[in-house]
Design a protein around this motif. Sequence first.
Motif, PDB file in Angstrom:
ATOM      1  N   THR A   2       0.832  -1.195   0.000  1.00  4.41           N
ATOM      2  CA  THR A   2       0.000   0.000   0.000  1.00  4.41           C
ATOM      3  C   THR A   2       0.868   1.247   0.000  1.00  4.41           C
ATOM      4  O   THR A   2       1.808   1.375   0.781  1.00  4.41           O
ATOM      5  CB  THR A   2      -0.908   0.020   1.235  1.00  4.41           C
ATOM      6  N   MET A   4       1.453   5.023   0.784  1.00  8.40           N
ATOM      7  CA  MET A   4       0.940   6.052   1.673  1.00  8.40           C
ATOM      8  C   MET A   4       0.676   7.331   0.875  1.00  8.40           C
ATOM      9  O   MET A   4       1.489   7.723   0.038  1.00  8.40           O
ATOM     10  CB  MET A   4       1.953   6.345   2.781  1.00  8.40           C
ATOM     11  N   PRO A   5      -0.461   8.003   1.098  1.00 10.10           N
ATOM     12  CA  PRO A   5      -0.727   9.251   0.373  1.00 10.10           C
ATOM     13  C   PRO A   5       0.275  10.330   0.773  1.00 10.10           C
ATOM     14  O   PRO A   5       0.676  10.432   1.932  1.00 10.10           O
ATOM     15  CB  PRO A   5      -2.146   9.617   0.817  1.00 10.10           C
ATOM     16  N   ALA A  59     -11.744  14.257  -1.814  1.00  7.40           N
ATOM     17  CA  ALA A  59     -11.359  13.059  -1.056  1.00  7.40           C
ATOM     18  C   ALA A  59     -10.160  13.351  -0.158  1.00  7.40           C
ATOM     19  O   ALA A  59      -9.531  12.431   0.362  1.00  7.40           O
ATOM     20  CB  ALA A  59     -11.033  11.913  -2.005  1.00  7.40           C
ATOM     21  N   GLN A  60      -9.843  14.629   0.055  1.00  9.74           N
ATOM     22  CA  GLN A  60      -8.690  15.018   0.864  1.00  9.74           C
ATOM     23  C   GLN A  60      -9.136  15.765   2.115  1.00  9.74           C
ATOM     24  O   GLN A  60     -10.120  16.499   2.097  1.00  9.74           O
ATOM     25  CB  GLN A  60      -7.738  15.897   0.052  1.00  9.74           C
ATOM     26  N   ARG A  73      -4.849  12.698   1.131  1.00 13.58           N
ATOM     27  CA  ARG A  73      -5.992  11.846   0.806  1.00 13.58           C
ATOM     28  C   ARG A  73      -6.531  11.161   2.062  1.00 13.58           C
ATOM     29  O   ARG A  73      -5.774  10.631   2.874  1.00 13.58           O
ATOM     30  CB  ARG A  73      -5.591  10.797  -0.225  1.00 13.58           C
ATOM     31  N   ASP A  74      -7.852  11.173   2.209  1.00 11.37           N
ATOM     32  CA  ASP A  74      -8.509  10.525   3.339  1.00 11.37           C
ATOM     33  C   ASP A  74      -8.968   9.145   2.884  1.00 11.37           C
ATOM     34  O   ASP A  74      -9.921   9.018   2.101  1.00 11.37           O
ATOM     35  CB  ASP A  74      -9.704  11.362   3.792  1.00 11.37           C
ATOM     36  N   ASP A  75      -8.296   8.112   3.357  1.00 12.50           N
ATOM     37  CA  ASP A  75      -8.634   6.749   2.946  1.00 12.50           C
ATOM     38  C   ASP A  75      -9.724   6.127   3.808  1.00 12.50           C
ATOM     39  O   ASP A  75     -10.041   4.945   3.650  1.00 12.50           O
ATOM     40  CB  ASP A  75      -7.370   5.863   2.995  1.00 12.50           C
ATOM     41  N   ASP A  76     -10.295   6.913   4.721  1.00  7.27           N
ATOM     42  CA  ASP A  76     -11.303   6.368   5.620  1.00  7.27           C
ATOM     43  C   ASP A  76     -12.496   7.320   5.703  1.00  7.27           C
ATOM     44  O   ASP A  76     -12.968   7.657   6.791  1.00  7.27           O
ATOM     45  CB  ASP A  76     -10.695   6.142   7.010  1.00  7.27           C
TER      46      ASP A  76
END
Length: 470
Positions: A2, A4-5, A59-60, A73-76
């Motif tokens: 994965t 990381m942003p 999405a950030q 970026r917000d992955d959740d």
Amino acid sequence: MTTMPLPVMMNAVDRAWLEMDEPGNPMVIGALIRLDGPVDAAEFQKTLVDRLLRQPRFAQRVVRIHGTPCWIRDDDMDFRYHVQVRRLPARNYELQLRKAVSLESSRDLDGGRPLWRLFLFPQPDGPITVLFRVHHAVADGVALVTLLLDSADANLPRSMKRSHAVRGRSPRAGPLGGLIDLLDGCNTGLLRLRAAAGWLANAATARRGLRKGWASMKAARRVLSLPDDIPPPLRRPLSGRRDVTWACDIPFAPLRQAARQLEVSVNDLFMTILAGALGRHLRRQGMRIDGEQSLRVSIPVNLRAGRGRELGNRFGLVLLDLPVGVEDFSGRLRLVSERMARLKASVEARVPLLGLAAAGHLPVPLESRLVCLIGAKSAAVVSNLPGPHRHVRIAGACMRSLAFWPPQAGGIGLGVSFFTYAGTLSVGLSADRGRVPNPQLLLDAIGEEMAALHHVVHPHDSGTPRVTGT
């Protein structure tokens, strides 16, 4: 594995808007969209959110790295927060809607999440109303309106062609564009002060740019020296509670025809109507106004070269003195037209953007003080945006109307908007209750001034246009 942003540093102007939130007065743009029904609320929200997320910024969220705001970026993402369906009582629906929208307009967005929310207010087997709230740090009004229109069904193929990557920022347009770009460059340089060689390399460029911007700096000083002569009713302490109202479906063709007949711009007409309405409002508040009384307002001006498909803030502000003391419509229109013509030719027209960009480089307490100095020069923010000439559809639903409210920084307690769309005009008002306890009364006064314009253009016609809010 994965990835990381990676964080993206926020530019100076966007950061300034982020830091200007006040209790009960968030720097959030609100747009109210009416869709002709019936509409499947679940399908509509899914479609619109999917299209918004094609823009990476939605999405950030904001993180601070060594005190500097950055996008990451917000992955959740929790879409239960970002999208909510609110069902209002069918009885007195419009009044309940206004109360619900006013309540949301006073609330902050969660700073730990992407800075936007959608609220859907459906009616059984009828139209649906959508409240779209976006923080000004994400984008200005021009960019957000363009984003919404690019989300329409007919425009979707074109919007999908754009890259999903966050691009580097293109140079700013407008007379202060180069200087603001320079300030952004200085911001990056200041963050690297430990690297002396890098700072020295930037110094020569900074000196050249600052020499070119000296005239603009002097103009900025003249703007900051303007008197703080706002009338007492509009200088009361802010309460932190806001009320909003709006009027939609006002025929636009008669206004455009009137502007041609009177040989002025449509914007001149809007400002003249607003000046008369504010004069009526102040008199009804018990204030004595003579013929020389003016009221200064801030008007956003788009500084983009194109249509505004890049998010962020690319606008300046002009400060216009509205002749609220002149009751005669024709005489007031002449003054407004003359003052607007002078503004368009002046250096001062865009210097508040310089102050805002400079604020983005200062510690927060000094930044707030500078923004308040600029804000104290104006009693209201007045925004005028053009929309498409034809109706658009989103997820198959026809957008009947759109009204919006600009945020007000620096202690300004009143926001006014004009939006033209598909042959109609929408007027939006947002006011702190401490300054304008009932903005509906001001909206009614705008309707009275539109009737006065009608009688100027058609002196023998007894019919008058109607302007009604919720």
